[in-house]
Design an enzyme around this catalytic site. Structure first.
Site, short mmCIF file in Angstrom:
data_model
loop_
_atom_site.label_atom_id
_atom_site.label_comp_id
_atom_site.label_asym_id
_atom_site.label_seq_id
_atom_site.Cartn_x
_atom_site.Cartn_y
_atom_site.Cartn_z
N HIS A 99 -1.28 5.07 -1.79
CA HIS A 99 -2.54 4.37 -2.01
C HIS A 99 -3.66 5.08 -1.26
CE1 HIS A 99 -0.27 2.50 1.25
NE2 HIS A 99 -1.42 2.28 1.86
N HIS A 101 -7.23 4.50 0.52
CA HIS A 101 -8.11 3.47 1.06
C HIS A 101 -9.56 3.93 0.86
CE1 HIS A 101 -5.15 1.32 3.84
NE2 HIS A 101 -4.48 2.43 3.62
P1 AMP Z 1 -0.98 1.51 4.84
O1 AMP Z 1 -0.92 1.34 6.32
O2 AMP Z 1 -1.83 2.69 4.43
O3 AMP Z 1 0.39 1.51 4.19
O4 AMP Z 1 -1.80 0.27 4.33
C1 AMP Z 1 -1.28 -0.77 3.61
C2 AMP Z 1 -2.42 -1.70 3.38
O5 AMP Z 1 -2.01 -2.67 2.44
C3 AMP Z 1 -2.89 -2.45 4.63
O6 AMP Z 1 -4.25 -2.15 4.90
C4 AMP Z 1 -2.68 -3.92 4.26
O7 AMP Z 1 -3.72 -4.73 4.72
C5 AMP Z 1 -2.68 -3.87 2.74
N1 AMP Z 1 -1.92 -4.93 2.10
C6 AMP Z 1 -0.70 -5.40 2.44
N2 AMP Z 1 -0.32 -6.38 1.60
C7 AMP Z 1 -1.33 -6.51 0.70
C8 AMP Z 1 -1.55 -7.38 -0.41
N3 AMP Z 1 -0.63 -8.27 -0.80
N4 AMP Z 1 -2.70 -7.26 -1.09
C9 AMP Z 1 -3.64 -6.35 -0.72
N5 AMP Z 1 -3.50 -5.52 0.32
C10 AMP Z 1 -2.36 -5.60 1.04
#
Ligand code: AMP
Ligand code: ZN
Length: 136
Positions: A99, A101
């Site tokens: 993903h 950001h």
């Molecule tokens: P990463 O540390 O790059 O893997 O970031 C994962 C991101 O996913 C974090 O910023 C979380 O806040 C976000 N996240 C986790 N669960 C959800 C969800 N159900 N909907 C939207 N964002 C989420």
């Protein structure tokens, strides 16, 4: 992937605030934003991270970034944004589905991403050479 959080979001098995989608990608709001309007863009086809993404996923992810970023900035009155990828758990990746950001920013909002400390004298040349050797 059966047990993947973002695959479940892509498949509407878990709710999300969708912002934009096309055949290949979905963009939705991060539930723990750096600033309100923080968006995640994911490929609909599962991959763990940048290293196994493949050209099709990578192209599909980068293409809408300016469009979505401009929309966030106009809608919520931001001045800039950071684009980030946490790749691997050592880098803070929590969800193992690639993903991007998009993190909207205002001057003085208190976030300090990507800015480190200077190299020691003579160190930068050695580091660059080690990486270049891996690329030849
Ligand atoms: P990463 O540390 O790059 O893997 O970031 C994962 C991101 O996913 C974090 O910023 C979380 O806040 C976000 N996240 C986790 N669960 C959800 C969800 N159900 N909907 C939207 N964002 C989420
Ligand atoms: Zn997935």
């Amino acid at each position: 992937m059966n047990d993947c959080l973002f695959c479940k979001i892509v498949n509407n098995e878990i709710p999300s605030q969708k912002i934009f989608e096309n055949e290949k990608i979905l963009a939705f709001l991060d539930i723990n934003p750096i600033n309100p309007g923080h968006v995640l863009i994911v490929p609909k086809k599962h991959c763990n991270g940048l290293l196994d993404a493949g050209e099709e996923n990578l192209n599909a992810l980068i293409q809408p970034v300016p469009i979505i970023a401009k929309a966030i900035m106009s809608a919520l009155d931001y001045e800039g944004f950071n684009l980030g990828v946490n790749n691997g758990s050592a880098a803070g990746q929590i969800v193992p589905h690639l993903h991007f950001h998009i993190m909207p920013r205002r001057a003085g909002d208190g976030h300090h991403l990507f800015h480190g400390a200077p190299y020691q004298l003579g160190e930068i040349e050695k580091v660059a050479e080690k990486i270049r050797q891996q690329l030849t």
